[in-house]
Design a protein around this motif. Structure first.
Motif, mmCIF file in Angstrom:
data_model
loop_
_atom_site.group_PDB
_atom_site.id
_atom_site.type_symbol
_atom_site.label_atom_id
_atom_site.label_comp_id
_atom_site.label_asym_id
_atom_site.label_seq_id
_atom_site.Cartn_x
_atom_site.Cartn_y
_atom_site.Cartn_z
ATOM 1 N N THR A 185 0.774 -1.206 -0.111
ATOM 2 C CA THR A 185 0.109 -0.067 -0.053
ATOM 3 C C THR A 185 0.757 1.292 -0.021
ATOM 4 O OG1 THR A 185 -1.775 -1.244 1.222
ATOM 5 C CG2 THR A 185 -1.917 1.200 1.232
ATOM 6 N N GLU A 186 1.922 1.243 0.636
ATOM 7 C CA GLU A 186 2.765 2.517 0.850
ATOM 8 C C GLU A 186 3.393 2.714 -0.337
ATOM 9 O OE1 GLU A 186 5.286 1.655 4.178
ATOM 10 O OE2 GLU A 186 3.994 2.789 5.671
ATOM 11 N N ARG A 187 3.717 1.744 -1.006
ATOM 12 C CA ARG A 187 4.399 1.810 -2.473
ATOM 13 C C ARG A 187 3.467 2.268 -3.557
ATOM 14 N NH1 ARG A 187 5.702 -3.606 -3.315
ATOM 15 N NH2 ARG A 187 4.729 -3.962 -5.240
ATOM 16 N N GLY A 188 2.465 2.114 -3.361
ATOM 17 C CA GLY A 188 1.314 2.707 -4.374
ATOM 18 C C GLY A 188 0.948 4.168 -3.943
ATOM 19 N N PHE A 189 1.009 4.576 -2.498
ATOM 20 C CA PHE A 189 0.559 5.791 -1.969
ATOM 21 C C PHE A 189 2.016 6.960 -2.344
ATOM 22 C CE2 PHE A 189 0.449 8.314 1.925
ATOM 23 C CZ PHE A 189 -0.260 9.447 1.416
ATOM 24 N N ASN A 190 3.100 6.274 -2.336
ATOM 25 C CA ASN A 190 4.202 6.849 -2.722
ATOM 26 C C ASN A 190 4.449 7.287 -4.428
ATOM 27 O OD1 ASN A 190 5.315 7.301 -0.148
ATOM 28 N ND2 ASN A 190 6.377 5.370 -0.194
ATOM 29 N N LEU A 191 3.680 6.526 -5.094
ATOM 30 C CA LEU A 191 3.580 6.634 -6.484
ATOM 31 C C LEU A 191 2.767 7.861 -6.764
ATOM 32 C CD1 LEU A 191 3.487 3.102 -7.934
ATOM 33 C CD2 LEU A 191 5.481 4.891 -8.097
ATOM 34 N N ARG A 192 1.726 7.841 -6.122
ATOM 35 C CA ARG A 192 0.608 9.060 -6.266
ATOM 36 C C ARG A 192 0.136 9.318 -4.874
ATOM 37 N NH1 ARG A 192 -3.660 10.508 -10.718
ATOM 38 N NH2 ARG A 192 -5.254 11.791 -9.584
ATOM 39 N N ARG A 193 0.535 10.636 -4.290
ATOM 40 C CA ARG A 193 0.263 11.092 -2.963
ATOM 41 C C ARG A 193 -1.165 11.488 -3.008
ATOM 42 N NH1 ARG A 193 3.627 9.337 1.356
ATOM 43 N NH2 ARG A 193 3.253 11.294 2.351
ATOM 44 N N ALA A 194 -1.421 12.215 -4.132
ATOM 45 C CA ALA A 194 -3.015 12.771 -4.313
ATOM 46 C C ALA A 194 -3.774 11.737 -4.516
ATOM 47 C CB ALA A 194 -2.955 13.671 -5.296
ATOM 48 N N ASN A 195 -3.896 10.802 -3.561
ATOM 49 C CA ASN A 195 -4.759 9.416 -3.459
ATOM 50 C C ASN A 195 -5.250 9.286 -2.108
ATOM 51 O OD1 ASN A 195 -5.786 7.118 -3.866
ATOM 52 N ND2 ASN A 195 -4.129 6.017 -4.798
ATOM 53 N N ALA A 196 -6.546 9.691 -1.954
ATOM 54 C CA ALA A 196 -7.331 9.397 -0.592
ATOM 55 C C ALA A 196 -7.116 8.096 -0.183
ATOM 56 C CB ALA A 196 -8.661 10.246 -0.655
ATOM 57 N N HIS A 197 -7.808 7.259 -1.220
ATOM 58 C CA HIS A 197 -7.897 5.792 -1.180
ATOM 59 C C HIS A 197 -6.414 5.041 -0.547
ATOM 60 C CE1 HIS A 197 -12.041 5.459 -2.142
ATOM 61 N NE2 HIS A 197 -11.658 6.009 -3.300
#
Length: 434
Positions: A185-197
């Protein structure tokens, strides 16, 4: 050259403006970000016959319980895609339309069939995922595992996609693989921080592994980038309020409630409005903190307008909290009667666990509450939502044990929870234990 969505799937429009707005709108929807509706409206304005833009707009209406508008968009999209659409687009529209119409078994079957044929259709794949997805509200006892397995099955088609990593990581977390789930999940979050999900999914992993301080810092650092109108803005602050309660800090939890969670302040979808407000106020009371009666009454008034009739089991359970807290036995009895009739008619996917929880909340006898909840704790998962949300039921059971004098059983459950989440704080139970 045919226009495509971000996942390489052809779009039946010749308008570059419509295709571009649709791609942007789909990404904003997958990120839970503001501007989704407006961006999809631009796609529709650029090509009024573009079916996928209409059905996506209908999906946003459905998030906010705007049923007539959502169903109208679904009907229009069906007409348009029949005239101008590929086989994939017709299946896409039909699947989203079934979800909008609340036809869960048909929507699930259509989703799985569609994903087998077009695994990179992310908007369709998003339907069964998450705490409020089709799987969660299906009544399945194994919906956490089902989400995880579905993501594993299609992972090869997504690679390092920011949306898929966040959602598949969350599915891992909810299915018990917390360390791996948090990392993905953190890997995905770091790819796009403008992502509330993604931010939300990371907070769930932090809840499960007991990283309360890290979760609090994450919200403080990230939330200024997310508009208050965002679909998950209030709920992300709800997670921060739960962290405050881990330290026994009722004052901070109530301040968060007043700021973004109470119905008069929130801009969240109706389901979040009632579940976040009811569950936080209930937890405060359960842990021994004073909750002004006015807060319950104000929230209950809003809830009755938003959910006047029995609907989703997850919503019904939270409506029971309002009725119990305001001592409105008439409301409890009336909703319980409808729920029991739905159960008798075979129209209650979550099954008998729902009326059992209802009765346990309604009864002020803690010993009786223990007797009612003990046999069904393993079935609570069937009401849907996330583990963090459903833990409220276990918390109620623990408090009932404490107040009926069964402290050893209560302590054993708390010790088991602390074993699962070793860095968890235990201060929230001090007031409850007196």
């Amino acid at each position: 050259m045919a226009l495509e969505d971000r996942y390489g799937l052809p779009l039946s429009t010749t308008s570059h403006e419509a295709a571009g707005a649709y791609r942007d709108g789909a990404d904003l929807m997958l990120a839970g970000w503001t501007g989704t509706a407006e961006t999809l409206e631009r796609a529709i304005a650029a090509d009024p016959d573009f079916a996928l833009a209409h059905i996506a707009r209908g999906r946003v209406h459905a998030f906010y319980q705007q049923g007539d508008l959502a169903r109208g968009k679904a009907a229009l999209a069906r007409e348009l895609v029949a005239k101008r659409g590929t086989e994939r687009e017709r299946s896409h529209v039909e699947t989203l339309a079934l979800a909008i119409e609340g036809r869960l078994p048909e929507a699930i079957a259509s989703t799985l069939k569609h994903i087998d044929a077009w695994p990179r259709d992310a908007l369709v794949l998003s339907l069964p995922l998450g705490a409020f997805g089709l799987f969660a509200f299906s009544g399945m006892a194994d919906h956490d595992r089902a989400r995880h397995e579905l993501c594993e099955r299609v992972a090869q088609h997504y690679g390092e996609d920011w949306w898929f990593l966040a959602m598949s990581g969350w599915a891992m977390t909810e299915n018990g693989d917390v360390a791996r789930g948090r990392a993905v999940t953190e890997r995905g979050f770091n790819l796009r921080r403008a992502n509330a999900h993604a931010a939300h999914a990371v907070l769930h992993a932090m809840f499960e592994d007991g990283s309360i301080d890290a979760a609090d810092r994450l919200v403080d650092e990230w939330i200024p980038t997310y508009d208050r109108a965002g679909i998950l803005h209030g709920h992300i602050r709800w997670h921060q309020a739960l962290g405050a309660l881990e330290y026994g800090n009722a004052t901070r939890a109530l301040a968060i409630y007043a700021d973004v969670l109470q119905p008069a302040a929130t801009q969240a979808p109706p389901l979040n409005v009632i579940t976040d407000s009811a569950s936080l106020l209930w937890r405060l009371s359960a842990y021994g903190h004073a909750v002004p009666k006015a807060l319950w009454l104000q929230a209950d008034t809003a809830a009755q307008k938003l959910f006047p009739k029995s609907s989703l089991s997850f919503a019904d359970v939270h409506m029971a909290l309002f009725a119990a807290a305001t001592q409105n036995r008439e409301a409890l009895a009336a909703r319980l009667a409808v729920i029991e009739q739905r159960l008798a008619d075979g129209k209650l996917p979550a099954g008998p666990v729902v009326p059992t929880i209802f009765r346990a909340f309604a009864d002020e006898d803690y010993g009786t509450c223990v007797q009612m909840l003990a046999p069904v704790l393993g079935e609570v998962v069937r009401i849907g939502g996330s583990h963090a949300q459903r833990e409220l039921i276990e918390d109620t059971f623990i408090v009932a044990l404490m107040r009926s004098g069964e402290l050893p059983r209560a302590r054993a459950l708390l010790d088991a929870r602390l074993h699962r989440r070793p860095s968890l704080r235990d201060a929230r139970w001090q007031a409850a234990m007196g």
